[in-house]
Write a protein that holds these residues in place. Sequence first.
Motif, PDB file in Angstrom:
ATOM      1  N   ILE A 148     -91.267-125.315 -91.069  1.00  0.00           N
ATOM      2  CA  ILE A 148     -91.938-124.469 -91.529  1.00  0.00           C
ATOM      3  C   ILE A 148     -93.664-125.072 -91.852  1.00  0.00           C
ATOM      4  O   ILE A 148     -94.448-124.121 -92.074  1.00  0.00           O
ATOM      5  N   ALA A 149     -93.918-126.198 -91.533  1.00  0.00           N
ATOM      6  CA  ALA A 149     -95.149-126.641 -91.665  1.00  0.00           C
ATOM      7  C   ALA A 149     -95.819-126.843 -90.312  1.00  0.00           C
ATOM      8  O   ALA A 149     -97.264-126.930 -90.320  1.00  0.00           O
ATOM      9  N   PHE A 150     -95.279-126.929 -89.166  1.00  0.00           N
ATOM     10  CA  PHE A 150     -96.085-127.209 -87.919  1.00  0.00           C
ATOM     11  C   PHE A 150     -95.515-126.181 -86.858  1.00  0.00           C
ATOM     12  O   PHE A 150     -94.517-125.741 -86.924  1.00  0.00           O
ATOM     13  N   LEU A 151     -96.457-126.071 -86.036  1.00  0.00           N
ATOM     14  CA  LEU A 151     -96.300-124.734 -85.015  1.00  0.00           C
ATOM     15  C   LEU A 151     -95.772-125.392 -83.765  1.00  0.00           C
ATOM     16  O   LEU A 151     -95.751-124.889 -82.749  1.00  0.00           O
ATOM     17  N   GLU A 152     -94.951-126.329 -83.815  1.00  0.00           N
ATOM     18  CA  GLU A 152     -94.311-127.070 -82.764  1.00  0.00           C
ATOM     19  C   GLU A 152     -92.932-127.837 -83.300  1.00  0.00           C
ATOM     20  O   GLU A 152     -93.075-128.250 -84.309  1.00  0.00           O
ATOM     21  N   THR A 153     -92.116-128.158 -82.332  1.00  0.00           N
ATOM     22  CA  THR A 153     -90.977-128.961 -82.692  1.00  0.00           C
ATOM     23  C   THR A 153     -91.157-130.343 -82.222  1.00  0.00           C
ATOM     24  O   THR A 153     -91.962-130.745 -81.397  1.00  0.00           O
ATOM     25  N   HIS A 154     -90.308-131.208 -82.562  1.00  0.00           N
ATOM     26  CA  HIS A 154     -90.129-132.619 -82.302  1.00  0.00           C
ATOM     27  C   HIS A 154     -89.879-132.572 -80.628  1.00  0.00           C
ATOM     28  O   HIS A 154     -90.604-133.295 -79.904  1.00  0.00           O
ATOM     29  N   GLU A 155     -88.967-131.824 -80.020  1.00  0.00           N
ATOM     30  CA  GLU A 155     -88.792-131.710 -78.646  1.00  0.00           C
ATOM     31  C   GLU A 155     -90.060-131.255 -77.783  1.00  0.00           C
ATOM     32  O   GLU A 155     -90.198-131.873 -76.787  1.00  0.00           O
ATOM     33  N   GLN A 156     -90.919-130.406 -78.390  1.00  0.00           N
ATOM     34  CA  GLN A 156     -91.835-130.037 -77.667  1.00  0.00           C
ATOM     35  C   GLN A 156     -92.732-131.181 -77.646  1.00  0.00           C
ATOM     36  O   GLN A 156     -93.454-131.492 -76.774  1.00  0.00           O
ATOM     37  N   GLY A 157     -93.032-132.086 -78.627  1.00  0.00           N
ATOM     38  CA  GLY A 157     -93.875-133.088 -78.943  1.00  0.00           C
ATOM     39  C   GLY A 157     -93.578-133.994 -78.068  1.00  0.00           C
ATOM     40  O   GLY A 157     -94.252-134.748 -77.209  1.00  0.00           O
ATOM     41  N   VAL A 158     -92.132-134.513 -78.021  1.00  0.00           N
ATOM     42  CA  VAL A 158     -91.702-135.567 -77.139  1.00  0.00           C
ATOM     43  C   VAL A 158     -91.976-135.363 -75.565  1.00  0.00           C
ATOM     44  O   VAL A 158     -92.145-136.026 -74.687  1.00  0.00           O
ATOM     45  N   ALA A 159     -91.804-133.848 -75.298  1.00  0.00           N
ATOM     46  CA  ALA A 159     -91.953-133.532 -73.845  1.00  0.00           C
ATOM     47  C   ALA A 159     -93.503-133.554 -73.247  1.00  0.00           C
ATOM     48  O   ALA A 159     -93.712-133.327 -72.152  1.00  0.00           O
ATOM     49  N   GLN A 160     -94.401-133.704 -74.187  1.00  0.00           N
ATOM     50  CA  GLN A 160     -95.758-133.820 -73.649  1.00  0.00           C
ATOM     51  C   GLN A 160     -96.231-135.200 -72.870  1.00  0.00           C
ATOM     52  O   GLN A 160     -95.732-136.283 -73.223  1.00  0.00           O
ATOM     53  N   SER A 161     -97.004-134.919 -71.899  1.00  0.00           N
ATOM     54  CA  SER A 161     -97.342-136.010 -71.198  1.00  0.00           C
ATOM     55  C   SER A 161     -98.549-136.918 -71.830  1.00  0.00           C
ATOM     56  O   SER A 161     -98.888-136.603 -72.765  1.00  0.00           O
ATOM     57  N   ASP A 162     -98.456-138.247 -71.364  1.00  0.00           N
ATOM     58  CA  ASP A 162     -99.374-139.338 -71.671  1.00  0.00           C
ATOM     59  C   ASP A 162    -100.854-138.448 -71.653  1.00  0.00           C
ATOM     60  O   ASP A 162    -101.550-138.824 -72.526  1.00  0.00           O
ATOM     61  N   ALA A 163    -101.167-137.887 -70.594  1.00  0.00           N
ATOM     62  CA  ALA A 163    -102.435-137.181 -70.605  1.00  0.00           C
ATOM     63  C   ALA A 163    -102.671-136.194 -71.681  1.00  0.00           C
ATOM     64  O   ALA A 163    -103.887-136.119 -72.045  1.00  0.00           O
TER      65      ALA A 163
END
Length: 186
Positions: free
Chosen positions: A31-46
């Motif tokens: 309820i605090a953020f507009l993304e999930t942990h899974e979405q964050g982990v999936a992001q590239s180093d770039a």
Amino acid sequence: MEHVIRAVRADEWRLVKELRLAALQDPVAPIAFLETHEQGVAQSDAFWQERALGASEAGSGEVRQFVAIAADGRWDGSVTVLIERPDVKARFGDGAQVHQAHVVGVFVRPEARGEGLAEELFRAGMDWAWSLEEPRIERVRLYVHQDNERAAAVYRRIGFVATGQSVPMPGDPSARDLEYAVERAL
């Protein structure tokens, strides 16, 4: 515990990523953020490199992320401040009627809570926003989920006031995110 509060640096993307992923694992993250942990982990180093650069002093000047760094070097908290202009579509919520700052990504690690760290992070972020000459910021706002009373209490203690405005929560239109703001003092 003493902390240094400062803006992130462009080369600190790994630390930006680590702190964000920790925030996304917090029990109130849904309820605090507009993304999930899974979405964050999936992001590239770039992605993380761009994010750190954009929020640093070397970035565009429209975003600044402030972090609280403990004596042992661990990042214990963060706030990010976005500049919103009346002529540009807002990233979230209603568009700006005046030049304003929008605080997002508020997080303090559970073990560092209750020490006034959120207040220090907000002070740094708001001081930065108020110090801008162009654009001159007229208000600072944020949104908080209707069920996140712990965060709302912190924001009220800092001086934010509910504006009466709200928006449907992305992904759950039955829930509301409530706008809080601080107006520029005369």
